[in-house]
Design an enzyme around this catalytic site. Structure first.
Site, PDB file in Angstrom:
ATOM      1  N   LYS A   1       0.872  -1.184   0.000  1.00  0.00           N
ATOM      2  CA  LYS A   1       0.000   0.000   0.000  1.00  0.00           C
ATOM      3  C   LYS A   1       0.897   1.218   0.000  1.00  0.00           C
ATOM      4  CE  LYS A   1      -2.523   1.760   3.554  1.00  0.00           C
ATOM      5  NZ  LYS A   1      -3.680   2.020   4.436  1.00  0.00           N
TER       6      LYS A   1
ATOM      7  N   ASN B   1     -15.837  13.195  22.570  1.00  0.00           N
ATOM      8  CA  ASN B   1     -14.814  13.597  21.610  1.00  0.00           C
ATOM      9  C   ASN B   1     -14.218  14.932  22.036  1.00  0.00           C
ATOM     10  OD1 ASN B   1     -13.432  13.041  19.083  1.00  0.00           O
ATOM     11  ND2 ASN B   1     -14.440  14.895  18.322  1.00  0.00           N
TER      12      ASN B   1
ATOM     13  N   SER C   1      -6.634  11.367  17.172  1.00  0.00           N
ATOM     14  CA  SER C   1      -5.235  11.717  16.851  1.00  0.00           C
ATOM     15  C   SER C   1      -4.532  12.268  18.083  1.00  0.00           C
ATOM     16  CB  SER C   1      -5.199  12.788  15.755  1.00  0.00           C
ATOM     17  OG  SER C   1      -6.085  12.486  14.721  1.00  0.00           O
TER      18      SER C   1
ATOM     19  N   MET D   1      -7.248   2.353  18.835  1.00  0.00           N
ATOM     20  CA  MET D   1      -7.049   2.290  17.385  1.00  0.00           C
ATOM     21  C   MET D   1      -6.387   3.532  16.798  1.00  0.00           C
ATOM     22  SD  MET D   1      -8.235  -0.683  17.031  1.00  0.00           S
ATOM     23  CE  MET D   1      -7.958  -0.777  15.277  1.00  0.00           C
TER      24      MET D   1
ATOM     25  N   LYS E   1       2.163   9.502  19.651  1.00  0.00           N
ATOM     26  CA  LYS E   1       0.709   9.538  19.840  1.00  0.00           C
ATOM     27  C   LYS E   1       0.334   8.707  21.067  1.00  0.00           C
ATOM     28  CE  LYS E   1      -1.296  10.214  15.224  1.00  0.00           C
ATOM     29  NZ  LYS E   1      -2.045   9.501  14.176  1.00  0.00           N
TER      30      LYS E   1
HETATM   31  P1  NAD Z   1      -9.936  12.556  11.681  1.00  0.00           P
HETATM   32  O1  NAD Z   1      -8.988  13.667  11.388  1.00  0.00           O
HETATM   33  O2  NAD Z   1     -11.129  12.389  10.817  1.00  0.00           O
HETATM   34  O3  NAD Z   1     -10.454  12.693  13.198  1.00  0.00           O
HETATM   35  C1  NAD Z   1      -9.545  12.967  14.234  1.00  0.00           C
HETATM   36  C2  NAD Z   1     -10.125  12.590  15.576  1.00  0.00           C
HETATM   37  O4  NAD Z   1      -9.147  12.879  16.581  1.00  0.00           O
HETATM   38  C3  NAD Z   1     -11.349  13.370  15.968  1.00  0.00           C
HETATM   39  O5  NAD Z   1     -12.094  12.615  16.880  1.00  0.00           O
HETATM   40  C4  NAD Z   1     -10.742  14.610  16.627  1.00  0.00           C
HETATM   41  O6  NAD Z   1     -11.655  15.244  17.497  1.00  0.00           O
HETATM   42  C5  NAD Z   1      -9.589  13.987  17.371  1.00  0.00           C
HETATM   43  N1  NAD Z   1      -8.439  14.874  17.550  1.00  0.00           N
HETATM   44  C6  NAD Z   1      -7.877  15.689  16.637  1.00  0.00           C
HETATM   45  N2  NAD Z   1      -6.800  16.310  17.177  1.00  0.00           N
HETATM   46  C7  NAD Z   1      -6.704  15.876  18.453  1.00  0.00           C
HETATM   47  C8  NAD Z   1      -5.798  16.142  19.524  1.00  0.00           C
HETATM   48  N3  NAD Z   1      -4.786  16.981  19.390  1.00  0.00           N
HETATM   49  N4  NAD Z   1      -5.996  15.496  20.704  1.00  0.00           N
HETATM   50  C9  NAD Z   1      -7.027  14.625  20.844  1.00  0.00           C
HETATM   51  N5  NAD Z   1      -7.896  14.321  19.860  1.00  0.00           N
HETATM   52  C10 NAD Z   1      -7.731  14.945  18.685  1.00  0.00           C
HETATM   53  O7  NAD Z   1      -9.052  11.244  11.725  1.00  0.00           O
HETATM   54  P2  NAD Z   1      -9.497   9.723  11.490  1.00  0.00           P
HETATM   55  O8  NAD Z   1      -9.339   9.389  10.037  1.00  0.00           O
HETATM   56  O9  NAD Z   1     -10.794   9.466  12.144  1.00  0.00           O
HETATM   57  O10 NAD Z   1      -8.318   8.945  12.256  1.00  0.00           O
HETATM   58  C11 NAD Z   1      -8.252   8.959  13.660  1.00  0.00           C
HETATM   59  C12 NAD Z   1      -6.920   8.384  14.104  1.00  0.00           C
HETATM   60  O11 NAD Z   1      -6.814   7.028  13.693  1.00  0.00           O
HETATM   61  C13 NAD Z   1      -5.703   9.098  13.513  1.00  0.00           C
HETATM   62  O12 NAD Z   1      -4.759   9.265  14.537  1.00  0.00           O
HETATM   63  C14 NAD Z   1      -5.186   8.127  12.475  1.00  0.00           C
HETATM   64  O13 NAD Z   1      -3.804   8.258  12.260  1.00  0.00           O
HETATM   65  C15 NAD Z   1      -5.534   6.806  13.140  1.00  0.00           C
HETATM   66  N6  NAD Z   1      -5.615   5.651  12.232  1.00  0.00           N
HETATM   67  C16 NAD Z   1      -5.212   4.454  12.721  1.00  0.00           C
HETATM   68  C17 NAD Z   1      -5.287   3.333  11.899  1.00  0.00           C
HETATM   69  C18 NAD Z   1      -4.861   1.985  12.426  1.00  0.00           C
HETATM   70  O14 NAD Z   1      -4.814   1.035  11.661  1.00  0.00           O
HETATM   71  N7  NAD Z   1      -4.617   1.859  13.708  1.00  0.00           N
HETATM   72  C19 NAD Z   1      -5.774   3.438  10.597  1.00  0.00           C
HETATM   73  C20 NAD Z   1      -6.213   4.672  10.147  1.00  0.00           C
HETATM   74  C21 NAD Z   1      -6.137   5.785  10.978  1.00  0.00           C
END
Ligand code: NAD
Length: 332
Positions: free
Chosen positions: A78, A170, A210, A230, A237
């Protein structure tokens, strides 16, 4: 077999985002991810080192996640990353494409859109953990996070237990109504509460933010809770209190990623737990390791996200899209 060899020419399938959405739902993603976690634990599948680079252009981060599943015969990569300026152009900030190769010849067999599949495979990961680790009588689902991934997580989790309601918190409360709409669509009452109340009420908690600091503390979580962390997929992080990780029986997709870029990096760094305290979820699926050991135990799954998950769902999308006439073809 996807790759049709005709003399010297090979046919490459082109599977777009629309075709992925039509062919891979939560059920297909669950099966694909469960199988590949099992193959990883039995040594039949492994992920190659991840490449992740700051481009110094468009503020973008770009990289590769790749691996080989000898049991499922999936080989590929990917390729993609994060372009923060995309939103202003009407595009998704996360962009990725999966390339699948014929493991017998090394020839490219399919190009598959990776944006939707990333969300559905991540949600499948936590739902596999719920299926294998959560108490069977779990009734309340708790969500910490309400971004792009959260709705996918909620949909996939709801399939695993007879949840009666959802409680959510959230950091940005204005994002919660969108998640509430997903719960409503699933027929689940939805309530926005404090993070502490998510801990007090939920039997299963999913964190998908995040965050770079703990949002869920040890003392807030009930005995017997299953928590799927997740959001943490990068060094630095963090979503939960390291004391919560130390108090739980801990599982992950891949131990090497968990301790370096996953949620356990902090508890391991602080010396609260060691690698030996972390069980690959695939070993539970295979029946070679115990999962939950009592109704009172807290179980914690650290879902870091591995390339093999992407290949597994992309292979399903390619097979089904070809069978259903949804894939384009080019001959090289
Ligand atoms: P998104 O940008 O759509 O949403 C971000 C989320 O994190 C929201 O709930 C927001 O309120 C919160 N947020 C933003 N900044 C923040 C901060 N400084 N402190 C606390 N919370 C904060 O992102 P998404 O696509 O929903 O992804 C969420 C997370 O999941 C990201 O960190 C992304 O990297 C991670 N992710 C993990 C996997 C995995 O396989 N584990 C896969 C995809 C994404």
């Amino acid at each position: 077999m996807l790759n049709k060899v005709d003399g010297g020419a090979a046919t490459i399938l082109m599977v777009g985002e629309d075709a992925c959405q039509k062919t891979v739902g939560p059920a297909e993603a669950f099966d694909a991810v469960e199988q590949v976690f099992a193959a990883m634990a039995s040594g039949d599948a492994w992920n190659f080192p991840v490449v992740r680079e700051n481009l110094g252009h468009a503020d973008a981060v770009y990289g590769f996640k790749s691996g080989f599943d000898r049991a499922g015969l999936n080989l590929g990569v990917k390729s993609g990353g994060y372009w923060p300026g995309n939103m202003d152009k009407g595009l998704t900030n996360h962009q990725s494409t999966v390339m699948l190769f014929d493991p017998d010849t090394g020839r490219l067999s399919a190009l598959v859109g990776g944006n939707y599949l990333t969300a559905v495979r991540t949600a499948a990961s936590s739902s596999v953990s719920i299926a294998h680790l959560a108490r069977k009588d779990a009734k309340v689902l708790g969500m910490i996070g309400a971004g792009h991934q959260a709705g996918f997580q909620l949909r996939a989790a709801a399939r695993q237990r007879d949840f009666e309601r959802v409680v959510a918190w959230n950091p940005h409360p204005d994002m919660l109504p969108k998640l509430g709409a997903v719960a409503e669509e699933l027929g689940l009452p939805f309530e926005a509460v404090s993070a502490e109340d998510v801990g007090a009420q939920a039997d299963v908690i999913i964190t998908i933010t995040s965050a770079f600091e703990p949002l869920m503390m040890r003392d807030w979580v009930k005995a017997g809770t299953h928590i799927a962390c997740m959001g943490t997929d990068t060094k630095g992080k963090q979503e939960v209190d390291p004391a919560l990780v130390a108090a739980a029986r801990v599982f992950t997709d891949e131990i090497a990623q968990s301790v370096s870029i996953g949620e356990t990096q902090h508890a391991v760094g602080a010396g609260l737990i060691g690698e030996g305290d972390i069980t690959p979820i695939g070993a539970v699926i295979n029946g070679t390791a115990e999962g939950r050991q009592s109704d009172d135990q807290i179980t914690l799954f650290d879902g870091t996200g591995v390339g093999l998950q992407d290949l597994a769902v992309a292979a399903v999308a390619a097979e089904k899209a070809q069978a259903e006439g949804l894939a384009g073809e080019v001959t090289l």
